[in-house]
Design a protein around this motif. Structure first.
Motif, PDB file in Angstrom:
ATOM      1  N   PHE A 148      16.651  20.101  13.771  1.00 54.47           N
ATOM      2  CA  PHE A 148      16.075  20.914  14.840  1.00 54.47           C
ATOM      3  C   PHE A 148      15.925  20.153  16.162  1.00 54.47           C
ATOM      4  O   PHE A 148      15.336  20.667  17.115  1.00 54.47           O
ATOM      5  CB  PHE A 148      14.732  21.497  14.389  1.00 54.47           C
ATOM      6  CG  PHE A 148      14.883  22.444  13.233  1.00 54.47           C
ATOM      7  CD1 PHE A 148      15.299  23.754  13.443  1.00 54.47           C
ATOM      8  CD2 PHE A 148      14.645  22.021  11.937  1.00 54.47           C
ATOM      9  CE1 PHE A 148      15.459  24.627  12.375  1.00 54.47           C
ATOM     10  CE2 PHE A 148      14.795  22.886  10.864  1.00 54.47           C
ATOM     11  CZ  PHE A 148      15.211  24.188  11.085  1.00 54.47           C
ATOM     12  N   GLY A 149      16.448  18.946  16.221  1.00 55.61           N
ATOM     13  CA  GLY A 149      16.515  18.182  17.461  1.00 55.61           C
ATOM     14  C   GLY A 149      15.212  17.942  18.183  1.00 55.61           C
ATOM     15  O   GLY A 149      14.194  17.608  17.578  1.00 55.61           O
ATOM     16  N   LYS A 150      15.260  18.135  19.503  1.00 51.65           N
ATOM     17  CA  LYS A 150      14.116  17.797  20.372  1.00 51.65           C
ATOM     18  C   LYS A 150      12.854  18.588  20.036  1.00 51.65           C
ATOM     19  O   LYS A 150      11.751  18.071  20.153  1.00 51.65           O
ATOM     20  CB  LYS A 150      14.488  17.981  21.833  1.00 51.65           C
ATOM     21  CG  LYS A 150      15.513  16.977  22.328  1.00 51.65           C
ATOM     22  CD  LYS A 150      15.586  16.988  23.826  1.00 51.65           C
ATOM     23  CE  LYS A 150      16.660  16.072  24.327  1.00 51.65           C
ATOM     24  NZ  LYS A 150      16.318  14.671  24.256  1.00 51.65           N
ATOM     25  N   GLU A 151      13.017  19.830  19.625  1.00 51.46           N
ATOM     26  CA  GLU A 151      11.840  20.637  19.275  1.00 51.46           C
ATOM     27  C   GLU A 151      11.116  20.026  18.069  1.00 51.46           C
ATOM     28  O   GLU A 151       9.893  19.959  18.038  1.00 51.46           O
ATOM     29  CB  GLU A 151      12.250  22.079  18.981  1.00 51.46           C
ATOM     30  CG  GLU A 151      11.059  23.013  18.920  1.00 51.46           C
ATOM     31  CD  GLU A 151      11.465  24.476  18.863  1.00 51.46           C
ATOM     32  OE1 GLU A 151      10.543  25.300  18.784  1.00 51.46           O
ATOM     33  OE2 GLU A 151      12.659  24.799  18.903  1.00 51.46           O
ATOM     34  N   ALA A 152      11.886  19.557  17.106  1.00 52.42           N
ATOM     35  CA  ALA A 152      11.292  18.899  15.937  1.00 52.42           C
ATOM     36  C   ALA A 152      10.677  17.561  16.332  1.00 52.42           C
ATOM     37  O   ALA A 152       9.617  17.191  15.829  1.00 52.42           O
ATOM     38  CB  ALA A 152      12.339  18.698  14.844  1.00 52.42           C
ATOM     39  N   ASP A 153      11.333  16.845  17.252  1.00 51.87           N
ATOM     40  CA  ASP A 153      10.790  15.562  17.718  1.00 51.87           C
ATOM     41  C   ASP A 153       9.422  15.757  18.360  1.00 51.87           C
ATOM     42  O   ASP A 153       8.479  15.008  18.090  1.00 51.87           O
ATOM     43  CB  ASP A 153      11.734  14.906  18.734  1.00 51.87           C
ATOM     44  CG  ASP A 153      13.032  14.421  18.110  1.00 51.87           C
ATOM     45  OD1 ASP A 153      13.103  14.326  16.864  1.00 51.87           O
ATOM     46  OD2 ASP A 153      13.972  14.143  18.878  1.00 51.87           O
ATOM     47  N   LYS A 154       9.320  16.780  19.201  1.00 52.56           N
ATOM     48  CA  LYS A 154       8.038  17.072  19.871  1.00 52.56           C
ATOM     49  C   LYS A 154       6.976  17.461  18.848  1.00 52.56           C
ATOM     50  O   LYS A 154       5.846  16.970  18.898  1.00 52.56           O
ATOM     51  CB  LYS A 154       8.240  18.198  20.890  1.00 52.56           C
ATOM     52  CG  LYS A 154       6.978  18.638  21.586  1.00 52.56           C
ATOM     53  CD  LYS A 154       7.017  18.265  23.022  1.00 52.56           C
ATOM     54  CE  LYS A 154       5.824  18.835  23.750  1.00 52.56           C
ATOM     55  NZ  LYS A 154       4.868  17.850  24.138  1.00 52.56           N
ATOM     56  N   GLY A 155       7.353  18.325  17.909  1.00 51.92           N
ATOM     57  CA  GLY A 155       6.411  18.737  16.864  1.00 51.92           C
ATOM     58  C   GLY A 155       5.982  17.581  15.987  1.00 51.92           C
ATOM     59  O   GLY A 155       4.806  17.457  15.626  1.00 51.92           O
ATOM     60  N   THR A 156       6.926  16.705  15.667  1.00 50.57           N
ATOM     61  CA  THR A 156       6.615  15.531  14.843  1.00 50.57           C
ATOM     62  C   THR A 156       5.638  14.611  15.564  1.00 50.57           C
ATOM     63  O   THR A 156       4.703  14.090  14.974  1.00 50.57           O
ATOM     64  CB  THR A 156       7.909  14.768  14.475  1.00 50.57           C
ATOM     65  OG1 THR A 156       8.762  15.641  13.739  1.00 50.57           O
ATOM     66  CG2 THR A 156       7.604  13.535  13.638  1.00 50.57           C
ATOM     67  N   GLU A 157       5.841  14.439  16.867  1.00 49.51           N
ATOM     68  CA  GLU A 157       4.916  13.599  17.629  1.00 49.51           C
ATOM     69  C   GLU A 157       3.509  14.206  17.644  1.00 49.51           C
ATOM     70  O   GLU A 157       2.517  13.501  17.479  1.00 49.51           O
ATOM     71  CB  GLU A 157       5.397  13.378  19.059  1.00 49.51           C
ATOM     72  CG  GLU A 157       4.390  12.540  19.830  1.00 49.51           C
ATOM     73  CD  GLU A 157       4.935  11.928  21.102  1.00 49.51           C
ATOM     74  OE1 GLU A 157       4.118  11.305  21.797  1.00 49.51           O
ATOM     75  OE2 GLU A 157       6.123  12.054  21.401  1.00 49.51           O
ATOM     76  N   ILE A 158       3.421  15.505  17.826  1.00 48.45           N
ATOM     77  CA  ILE A 158       2.112  16.177  17.834  1.00 48.45           C
ATOM     78  C   ILE A 158       1.420  16.007  16.487  1.00 48.45           C
ATOM     79  O   ILE A 158       0.230  15.671  16.422  1.00 48.45           O
ATOM     80  CB  ILE A 158       2.281  17.672  18.203  1.00 48.45           C
ATOM     81  CG1 ILE A 158       2.698  17.810  19.668  1.00 48.45           C
ATOM     82  CG2 ILE A 158       1.003  18.451  17.914  1.00 48.45           C
ATOM     83  CD1 ILE A 158       3.180  19.189  20.064  1.00 48.45           C
ATOM     84  N   VAL A 159       2.161  16.215  15.406  1.00 52.91           N
ATOM     85  CA  VAL A 159       1.597  16.073  14.058  1.00 52.91           C
ATOM     86  C   VAL A 159       1.167  14.623  13.807  1.00 52.91           C
ATOM     87  O   VAL A 159       0.075  14.371  13.295  1.00 52.91           O
ATOM     88  CB  VAL A 159       2.613  16.533  12.981  1.00 52.91           C
ATOM     89  CG1 VAL A 159       2.180  16.121  11.585  1.00 52.91           C
ATOM     90  CG2 VAL A 159       2.807  18.045  13.050  1.00 52.91           C
ATOM     91  N   THR A 160       2.018  13.676  14.191  1.00 54.36           N
ATOM     92  CA  THR A 160       1.720  12.260  13.964  1.00 54.36           C
ATOM     93  C   THR A 160       0.461  11.840  14.721  1.00 54.36           C
ATOM     94  O   THR A 160      -0.405  11.151  14.171  1.00 54.36           O
ATOM     95  CB  THR A 160       2.912  11.381  14.373  1.00 54.36           C
ATOM     96  OG1 THR A 160       4.072  11.814  13.657  1.00 54.36           O
ATOM     97  CG2 THR A 160       2.650   9.919  14.059  1.00 54.36           C
ATOM     98  N   LYS A 161       0.352  12.260  15.958  1.00 56.77           N
ATOM     99  CA  LYS A 161      -0.837  11.921  16.754  1.00 56.77           C
ATOM    100  C   LYS A 161      -2.087  12.552  16.137  1.00 56.77           C
ATOM    101  O   LYS A 161      -3.123  11.896  16.007  1.00 56.77           O
ATOM    102  CB  LYS A 161      -0.675  12.395  18.201  1.00 56.77           C
ATOM    103  CG  LYS A 161      -1.862  12.030  19.069  1.00 56.77           C
ATOM    104  CD  LYS A 161      -1.644  12.455  20.504  1.00 56.77           C
ATOM    105  CE  LYS A 161      -2.839  12.053  21.364  1.00 56.77           C
ATOM    106  NZ  LYS A 161      -2.646  12.443  22.766  1.00 56.77           N
ATOM    107  N   ALA A 162      -1.985  13.818  15.737  1.00 59.81           N
ATOM    108  CA  ALA A 162      -3.142  14.514  15.159  1.00 59.81           C
ATOM    109  C   ALA A 162      -3.604  13.841  13.864  1.00 59.81           C
ATOM    110  O   ALA A 162      -4.808  13.644  13.658  1.00 59.81           O
ATOM    111  CB  ALA A 162      -2.804  15.981  14.896  1.00 59.81           C
ATOM    112  N   VAL A 163      -2.656  13.463  13.019  1.00 54.67           N
ATOM    113  CA  VAL A 163      -3.037  12.813  11.762  1.00 54.67           C
ATOM    114  C   VAL A 163      -3.601  11.422  12.034  1.00 54.67           C
ATOM    115  O   VAL A 163      -4.557  10.997  11.379  1.00 54.67           O
ATOM    116  CB  VAL A 163      -1.849  12.785  10.766  1.00 54.67           C
ATOM    117  CG1 VAL A 163      -2.162  11.904   9.568  1.00 54.67           C
ATOM    118  CG2 VAL A 163      -1.518  14.205  10.305  1.00 54.67           C
TER     119      VAL A 163
END
Length: 140
Positions: free
Chosen positions: A16-31
């Motif tokens: 899913f490219g950049k959209e997944a990268d952005k979502g992954t960063e948000i999840v990683t920061k939140a956790v």
């Protein structure tokens, strides 16, 4: 430290490219923030300095590190002397804090960071799987 199921979900998210990268960063920061909050709540509060020293920092894209700045943090986490208890997956980290045996102080372990990490890694995989499900539905 291995996080069960993480490599597969990250590989699936790559589609899913950049959209997944952005979502992954948000999840990683939140956790990371959740791990810090849990570690602070689990930490002894004699004077509050240990809990105050627990922070997270961004080290790269979608990569965060949780840090305990109090120099005595590892001794509280693992204990000292004959009371030391180290989870198997942390042995390599803990060995750097092993004393020279000059003085024996038997401080009971009071884990705060490891329990927070265990809880956080379970949540991390769940959150990434949720992100994957959301992206899959969006593009199906």
């Amino acid at each position: 430290m291995a996080v069960k199921g993480l490599s597969k979900v990250l590989k699936d998210l790559e589609k899913f490219g950049k959209e997944a990268d952005k979502g992954t960063e948000i999840v990683t920061k939140a956790v990371s923030m959740d791990i810090v909050a849990d570690a602070k709540s689990f930490a002894r509060k004699d004077f509050g300095k240990l809990a105050q020293s627990i922070i997270y920092t961004k080290v790269a894209d979608s990569d965060y590190k949780v840090i305990v700045n109090a120099p005595y943090g590892p001794y509280v986490e693992f204990g000292t002397g004959k009371t030391v208890k180290v989870p198997a997956e942390l042995k390599e980290i803990a060995i750097q804090f092993k004393g020279a045996g000059v003085k024996e102080v038997n401080l009971q372990p009071r884990p705060f960071l490891y329990p927070a990490f265990v809880k956080g890694r379970i949540q991390y995989v769940k959150d990434l799987k949720h992100l994957l499900t959301t992206l899959t539905k969006k593009y199906d």
